[in-house]
Design a protein around this motif. Sequence first.
Motif, PDB file in Angstrom:
ATOM      1  N   PRO A  88       0.839  -1.208   0.222  1.00 11.23           N
ATOM      2  CA  PRO A  88      -0.027  -0.044  -0.297  1.00 11.23           C
ATOM      3  C   PRO A  88       0.625   1.444  -0.064  1.00 11.23           C
ATOM      4  O   PRO A  88       0.312   2.474  -0.251  1.00 11.23           O
ATOM      5  N   GLY A  89       2.164   1.195   0.346  1.00  9.51           N
ATOM      6  CA  GLY A  89       2.722   2.576   0.391  1.00  9.51           C
ATOM      7  C   GLY A  89       3.188   3.200  -0.724  1.00  9.51           C
ATOM      8  O   GLY A  89       3.062   2.753  -1.685  1.00  9.51           O
ATOM      9  N   SER A  90       3.831   4.195  -0.449  1.00  8.68           N
ATOM     10  CA  SER A  90       4.312   5.220  -1.810  1.00  8.68           C
ATOM     11  C   SER A  90       5.689   4.339  -2.100  1.00  8.68           C
ATOM     12  O   SER A  90       6.268   3.518  -1.307  1.00  8.68           O
ATOM     13  N   GLU A  91       6.007   4.990  -3.398  1.00 10.67           N
ATOM     14  CA  GLU A  91       7.501   4.709  -3.779  1.00 10.67           C
ATOM     15  C   GLU A  91       8.393   4.920  -2.887  1.00 10.67           C
ATOM     16  O   GLU A  91       9.355   4.014  -2.574  1.00 10.67           O
ATOM     17  N   ALA A  92       8.366   6.140  -2.510  1.00 10.59           N
ATOM     18  CA  ALA A  92       9.682   6.359  -1.431  1.00 10.59           C
ATOM     19  C   ALA A  92       9.370   5.454  -0.119  1.00 10.59           C
ATOM     20  O   ALA A  92      10.490   4.954   0.415  1.00 10.59           O
ATOM     21  N   GLU A  93       8.218   5.125   0.408  1.00 11.30           N
ATOM     22  CA  GLU A  93       8.096   4.396   1.515  1.00 11.30           C
ATOM     23  C   GLU A  93       8.672   2.887   1.065  1.00 11.30           C
ATOM     24  O   GLU A  93       9.356   2.198   1.959  1.00 11.30           O
ATOM     25  N   ILE A  94       8.237   2.471  -0.208  1.00  6.46           N
ATOM     26  CA  ILE A  94       8.653   1.111  -0.557  1.00  6.46           C
ATOM     27  C   ILE A  94      10.251   1.089  -0.577  1.00  6.46           C
ATOM     28  O   ILE A  94      10.769  -0.029   0.035  1.00  6.46           O
ATOM     29  N   ALA A  95      10.812   2.043  -1.235  1.00  4.25           N
ATOM     30  CA  ALA A  95      12.226   1.947  -1.333  1.00  4.25           C
ATOM     31  C   ALA A  95      13.061   2.046   0.174  1.00  4.25           C
ATOM     32  O   ALA A  95      13.953   1.273   0.508  1.00  4.25           O
ATOM     33  N   SER A  96      12.519   2.984   1.144  1.00  4.00           N
ATOM     34  CA  SER A  96      13.096   2.888   2.323  1.00  4.00           C
ATOM     35  C   SER A  96      12.693   1.763   3.068  1.00  4.00           C
ATOM     36  O   SER A  96      13.741   1.195   3.618  1.00  4.00           O
ATOM     37  N   PHE A  97      11.851   1.101   3.046  1.00  6.69           N
ATOM     38  CA  PHE A  97      11.429  -0.441   3.517  1.00  6.69           C
ATOM     39  C   PHE A  97      12.568  -1.366   3.154  1.00  6.69           C
ATOM     40  O   PHE A  97      12.992  -1.938   3.880  1.00  6.69           O
ATOM     41  N   CYS A  98      12.518  -1.302   1.841  1.00  6.67           N
ATOM     42  CA  CYS A  98      13.412  -2.348   1.040  1.00  6.67           C
ATOM     43  C   CYS A  98      15.066  -2.264   1.594  1.00  6.67           C
ATOM     44  O   CYS A  98      15.795  -3.221   1.784  1.00  6.67           O
ATOM     45  N   GLU A  99      15.261  -1.167   1.613  1.00  7.02           N
ATOM     46  CA  GLU A  99      16.644  -0.772   1.868  1.00  7.02           C
ATOM     47  C   GLU A  99      16.894  -1.110   3.679  1.00  7.02           C
ATOM     48  O   GLU A  99      18.070  -1.547   3.915  1.00  7.02           O
ATOM     49  N   SER A 100      16.171  -0.519   4.357  1.00  8.23           N
ATOM     50  CA  SER A 100      16.203  -0.508   5.867  1.00  8.23           C
ATOM     51  C   SER A 100      15.919  -2.076   6.310  1.00  8.23           C
ATOM     52  O   SER A 100      16.948  -2.225   7.290  1.00  8.23           O
ATOM     53  N   HIS A 101      15.139  -2.967   5.815  1.00  4.86           N
ATOM     54  CA  HIS A 101      14.843  -4.129   6.284  1.00  4.86           C
ATOM     55  C   HIS A 101      15.757  -5.060   5.514  1.00  4.86           C
ATOM     56  O   HIS A 101      15.966  -6.259   6.394  1.00  4.86           O
ATOM     57  N   TYR A 102      16.018  -5.008   4.530  1.00  2.00           N
ATOM     58  CA  TYR A 102      16.500  -6.182   3.736  1.00  2.00           C
ATOM     59  C   TYR A 102      18.067  -5.887   2.824  1.00  2.00           C
ATOM     60  O   TYR A 102      18.674  -6.523   2.229  1.00  2.00           O
ATOM     61  N   GLY A 103      18.220  -4.644   3.082  1.00  2.00           N
ATOM     62  CA  GLY A 103      19.629  -3.931   2.478  1.00  2.00           C
ATOM     63  C   GLY A 103      19.654  -4.034   0.798  1.00  2.00           C
ATOM     64  O   GLY A 103      20.655  -4.305   0.234  1.00  2.00           O
ATOM     65  N   VAL A 104      18.307  -3.928   0.279  1.00  2.35           N
ATOM     66  CA  VAL A 104      18.236  -4.020  -1.118  1.00  2.35           C
ATOM     67  C   VAL A 104      19.006  -2.810  -1.581  1.00  2.35           C
ATOM     68  O   VAL A 104      18.637  -1.756  -1.654  1.00  2.35           O
ATOM     69  N   THR A 105      19.827  -3.336  -2.920  1.00  4.39           N
ATOM     70  CA  THR A 105      20.488  -2.538  -3.526  1.00  4.39           C
ATOM     71  C   THR A 105      20.268  -2.974  -5.204  1.00  4.39           C
ATOM     72  O   THR A 105      20.661  -1.985  -5.941  1.00  4.39           O
ATOM     73  N   PHE A 106      19.430  -3.789  -5.316  1.00  6.26           N
ATOM     74  CA  PHE A 106      19.096  -4.129  -6.847  1.00  6.26           C
ATOM     75  C   PHE A 106      18.020  -3.097  -7.208  1.00  6.26           C
ATOM     76  O   PHE A 106      17.211  -2.368  -6.311  1.00  6.26           O
ATOM     77  N   PRO A 107      17.848  -2.824  -8.601  1.00  3.56           N
ATOM     78  CA  PRO A 107      16.900  -1.836  -8.855  1.00  3.56           C
ATOM     79  C   PRO A 107      15.286  -2.080  -8.578  1.00  3.56           C
ATOM     80  O   PRO A 107      14.959  -3.200  -8.893  1.00  3.56           O
ATOM     81  N   LEU A 108      14.795  -1.323  -8.174  1.00  7.82           N
ATOM     82  CA  LEU A 108      13.296  -1.074  -7.735  1.00  7.82           C
ATOM     83  C   LEU A 108      12.792  -0.260  -8.780  1.00  7.82           C
ATOM     84  O   LEU A 108      13.302   0.736  -9.335  1.00  7.82           O
ATOM     85  N   PHE A 109      11.568  -0.575  -9.055  1.00  3.29           N
ATOM     86  CA  PHE A 109      10.544   0.470  -9.950  1.00  3.29           C
ATOM     87  C   PHE A 109       9.294   0.805  -9.569  1.00  3.29           C
ATOM     88  O   PHE A 109       8.987   0.182  -8.439  1.00  3.29           O
ATOM     89  N   ALA A 110       8.667   1.545 -10.009  1.00  4.43           N
ATOM     90  CA  ALA A 110       7.264   2.215  -9.645  1.00  4.43           C
ATOM     91  C   ALA A 110       6.414   0.979  -9.475  1.00  4.43           C
ATOM     92  O   ALA A 110       6.238   0.048 -10.321  1.00  4.43           O
TER      93      ALA A 110
END
Length: 157
Positions: free
Chosen positions: A71-93
């Motif tokens: 349900p989150g915004s793109e900014a919330e999704i990006a923040s979640f992925c980085e902070s919880h899973y250390g995601v560095t692979f490309p994410l899209f809208a």
Amino acid sequence: MSLYDIAVQTISGEETTLAAYKGQVLLIVNTASQCGLTPQYKGLQELYTKYKDKGFAVLGFPCNQFAGQEPGSEAEIASFCESHYGVTFPLFAKLEVNGPGTHPLYQHLKAHAPEGESEDIEWNFAKFLVDKDGQVAKRIGARVQPEELAADIESLL
């Protein structure tokens, strides 16, 4: 039209195509942050880290079509992925993977999946493995763990 010509939007809102990934093996995944399968982000990141220098990329496409689990915004999704899973692979809208609003990327992936695999996406974290020529090599179910794909990825690299 090839996979590389399809317009997509990055998680930060920039219009682009997948042309930058031409010649790479790709794992394209519809993702969600509030799903029982969300811990797959960890395995996806591990695959990306292990193979990115060999011509491999994971591309994450958030989708809110399955029980509203993104349900989150793109900014919330990006923040979640980085902070919880250390995601560095490309994410899209966020995009739609089924129904009348299906994004052209998912129309293409489903239409070009191996024989008999063109039906709707079943859930979050369904995966498409794409070879260096942009052809869908394999469609992989949502419950298949990322680490189970290492041999398939290595065979295409």
